[in-house]
Design a protein around this motif. Structure first.
Motif, mmCIF file in Angstrom:
data_model
loop_
_atom_site.group_PDB
_atom_site.id
_atom_site.type_symbol
_atom_site.label_atom_id
_atom_site.label_comp_id
_atom_site.label_asym_id
_atom_site.label_seq_id
_atom_site.Cartn_x
_atom_site.Cartn_y
_atom_site.Cartn_z
ATOM 1 N N LYS A 131 3.314 40.996 -17.466
ATOM 2 C CA LYS A 131 2.594 39.736 -17.270
ATOM 3 C C LYS A 131 2.846 38.711 -18.370
ATOM 4 O O LYS A 131 2.564 37.528 -18.181
ATOM 5 N N ASP A 175 5.474 43.658 -13.305
ATOM 6 C CA ASP A 175 4.246 44.084 -14.004
ATOM 7 C C ASP A 175 4.207 43.663 -15.462
ATOM 8 O O ASP A 175 3.263 44.009 -16.185
ATOM 9 N N ASN A 200 4.760 37.901 -8.244
ATOM 10 C CA ASN A 200 4.097 36.898 -9.092
ATOM 11 C C ASN A 200 4.498 35.470 -8.717
ATOM 12 O O ASN A 200 3.828 34.514 -9.137
#
Length: 240
Positions: A125, A123, A160
């Motif tokens: 980013k 999380d 991701n």
């Protein structure tokens, strides 16, 4: 134990020494020069084989072991595009196949730290992950099997990234994990996982000081393996 050595290069020699120091008998040492001697061996006198050869020889060696009912510990990398056919042969023959990209206890702890960090970073980013590995110039495959295991572990734990790609002087796509390889003597093996942002970097690193840890791990696995069946890994051996 009676151990068959498949591949008698630098790793094979260290494994032989460590196995003999631990009281084991070496049945034979097979390499490219005497591979025909395999068919002369009495497999009833072999408790386990340890395979550290080259990618182009490893599959044939594993197939011989599985067809002959010899449990095999495999440290060679660079053959995983044929993993499914070898695994199918293992299942067909109710055999015993133990493969690891790295037998070092420290590296296998590093694999777990890598996966844990990947989950934590999912999380965040602003960070971009990458993997770098450095080995001696005699290593044939690039990236290393350990680097591939690190990449696969990171991808499994961080949504991701969808795939990894060997970085060869060009940027990779946003959802692709860049893996770079360097060949520098006499480095036995360094692996670096880095998360880089504009603000800071987070880095974890494992550096091998010699091949001793890899060899000792392989011998310990060989001692543990008899009586076990199936396709096994360091997770089974270490009970992570």
């Amino acid at each position: 134990m009676n151990i068959l050595i498949l591949g008698y290069g630098k790793m094979g020699k260290i494994i032989t020494r460590i196995a003999e120091e631990r009281g084991h008998q070496i049945v034979a040492k097979i390499n490219i020069e005497n591979v025909a001697d395999l068919e002369k061996l009495d497999t009833s006198q072999i408790d386990v084989a340890i395979e550290f050869s080259q990618p182009d020889a490893a599959v044939g060696n594993m197939e011989w072991c599985l067809k002959k009912g010899v449990p095999v510990v495999v440290g060679t990398t660079g053959w995983l595009d044929q993993k499914e056919q070898v695994s199918a042969l293992c299942r067909l023959n109710n055999g015993t196949l133990f493969h690891a990209s790295n037998f070092s206890i420290g590296v296998n702890i590093f694999f777990k730290v890598n996966a844990y960090l990947a989950r934590m970073m999912q999380d965040q980013k602003g960070y971009r992950a990458s993997i770098e590995e450095i080995h001696h110039t005699e290593k044939k495959d690039a990236p290393s099997g350990t680097a591939i295991s690190l990449a696969e572990g990171l991808i499994e734990s961080n949504a991701n990234y969808k795939k990894w790609e060997l970085q060869e002087g060009k940027p990779v796509a946003e959802n692709t994990l860049a893996v770079s390889s360097k060949r520098i003597d006499p480095a036995p093996g360094t692996h670096i996982v880095r998360y880089r942002s504009e603000i800071d970097d987070i880095t974890i690193q494992h550096e091998a000081h010699s091949r001793e840890g890899f060899a000792l791990g392989a011998v310990k696995v060989a001692e543990w393996l008899p009586g076990k069946k199936g396709i096994l890994s360091m997770n089974d051996f270490l009970d992570f």
